[in-house]
Design an enzyme around this catalytic site. Structure first.
Site, PDB file in Angstrom:
ATOM      1  N   HIS A 183      -9.830   1.039   4.530  1.00 30.85           N
ATOM      2  CA  HIS A 183      -8.604   1.299   5.288  1.00 30.85           C
ATOM      3  C   HIS A 183      -8.922   2.263   6.431  1.00 30.85           C
ATOM      4  O   HIS A 183      -9.719   3.193   6.265  1.00 30.85           O
ATOM      5  CB  HIS A 183      -7.519   1.881   4.364  1.00 30.85           C
ATOM      6  N   GLU A 227      -5.859  -5.159  10.549  1.00 31.56           N
ATOM      7  CA  GLU A 227      -4.873  -4.109  10.810  1.00 31.56           C
ATOM      8  C   GLU A 227      -5.256  -3.359  12.081  1.00 31.56           C
ATOM      9  O   GLU A 227      -6.083  -2.434  12.035  1.00 31.56           O
ATOM     10  CB  GLU A 227      -4.848  -3.099   9.653  1.00 31.56           C
ATOM     11  N   ASN A 277       0.851  -1.181   0.000  1.00 33.96           N
ATOM     12  CA  ASN A 277       0.000   0.000   0.000  1.00 33.96           C
ATOM     13  C   ASN A 277       0.892   1.239   0.000  1.00 33.96           C
ATOM     14  O   ASN A 277       1.432   1.620   1.037  1.00 33.96           O
ATOM     15  CB  ASN A 277      -0.902  -0.042   1.248  1.00 33.96           C
TER      16      ASN A 277
HETATM   17  P1  PGA Z   1       2.297   0.264   7.935  1.00 31.46           P
HETATM   18  O1  PGA Z   1       0.874   0.455   7.218  1.00 31.46           O
HETATM   19  O2  PGA Z   1       2.873  -1.018   7.391  1.00 31.46           O
HETATM   20  O3  PGA Z   1       3.081   1.474   7.568  1.00 31.46           O
HETATM   21  O4  PGA Z   1       2.020   0.181   9.406  1.00 31.46           O
HETATM   22  C1  PGA Z   1       0.041  -0.626   6.939  1.00 31.46           C
HETATM   23  C2  PGA Z   1      -1.228  -0.134   6.312  1.00 31.46           C
HETATM   24  O5  PGA Z   1      -1.695   0.956   6.687  1.00 31.46           O
HETATM   25  O6  PGA Z   1      -1.801  -0.785   5.428  1.00 31.46           O
END
Ligand code: PGA
Length: 233
Positions: free
Chosen positions: A85, A157, A6
């Protein structure tokens, strides 16, 4: 395993073209999915990586200024799209009902949604994480046939892990994956939130994880290469 990248709102056109050259030399037996910004989607040109988007309109094409429709993504050969997200839920006040509509639009165009779910720090402190994820999944997946539902990739997440460098313990992740897999036993479930080339050694002990959604690490091809090597060896 699935490794979804992402890029968030990063990389100008010139930066993206250079980045893409570096990604092109990554070799992996896993499935790599790159989700650039909308503007970089048209510059995507990789053979070893599949194309994803970071968002989609819940409407079809029409008078919706500033939106991008699932039909338009389809016409750019986009195969996957992140929905729900936490940054969009937070900054754009996206609701579970809207996310459900986005999933519908994507499935109509044969694009696989990557549905993000996760709890805040406060919700975890109040031990609400299980019920939050249940609510997010129930509404986002409402009115789908089981065949449609199974196509969706879920990304767990925890919001307190995203971009913070803090990850849950393996037991916390395992417990949440157990809950999610009880609800959607036939779906692939990814972990996302500060996963990196160091903590992958610990994370890969969790057999329930079907892959990773990487934010910060997606922008660092050298470290990503180490992440993949450690995951595979
Ligand atoms: P990060 O983000 O790996 O920078 O923690 C993950 C995401 O928001 O999909």
């Amino acid at each position: 395993m699935i490794i979804a990248l992402n890029n968030k709102c990063n990389l100008t056109k010139q930066e993206f073209l250079k980045y893409q050259e570096e990604l092109g030399s990554l070799s992996t037996q896993n499935k790599l999915i790159l989700c650039p910004t909308f503007l970089n989607i048209g510059h995507f040109d990789l053979k070893n990586v599949e194309l994803g988007a970071q968002n989609v309109s819940f409407n079809d094409q029409g008078a919706y200024t500033g939106e991008v429709s699932a039909q338009q993504l389809q016409s750019e050969q986009v195969k996957y799209c992140i929905v729900g997200h936490s940054e969009r839920r937070n900054y754009q006040q996206e609701t579970d009902e809207e996310i459900n509509q986005k999933i519908m639009r994507l499935l109509e165009q044969d694009i696989i949604p990557i549905l993000c779910v996760g709890e805040t720090k406060e919700e975890r402190e109040k031990q609400l994480e299980k019920s939050i994820i249940e609510k997010e999944l129930t509404i986002a997946l409402a009115n789908l046939t089981s065949e449609q539902k199974e196509k969706i990739i879920i990304a767990y997440e925890p919001i307190w892990s995203i971009g913070t460098g803090i990850i849950p313990t393996n037991d916390q992740i395992k417990e949440m994956f157990k809950n999610i897999k009880n609800m959607v036993p036939n779906n692939k479930v990814l972990y996302g939130g500060s996963a990196n080339e160091e903590n992958i050694v610990l994370l890969k002990e969790i057999k329930e994880i079907d892959g990773y959604l990487l934010g910060g690490l997606s922008l660092k091809p050298e470290k990503l290469k180490v992440f993949i090597e450690k995951l595979e060896n």
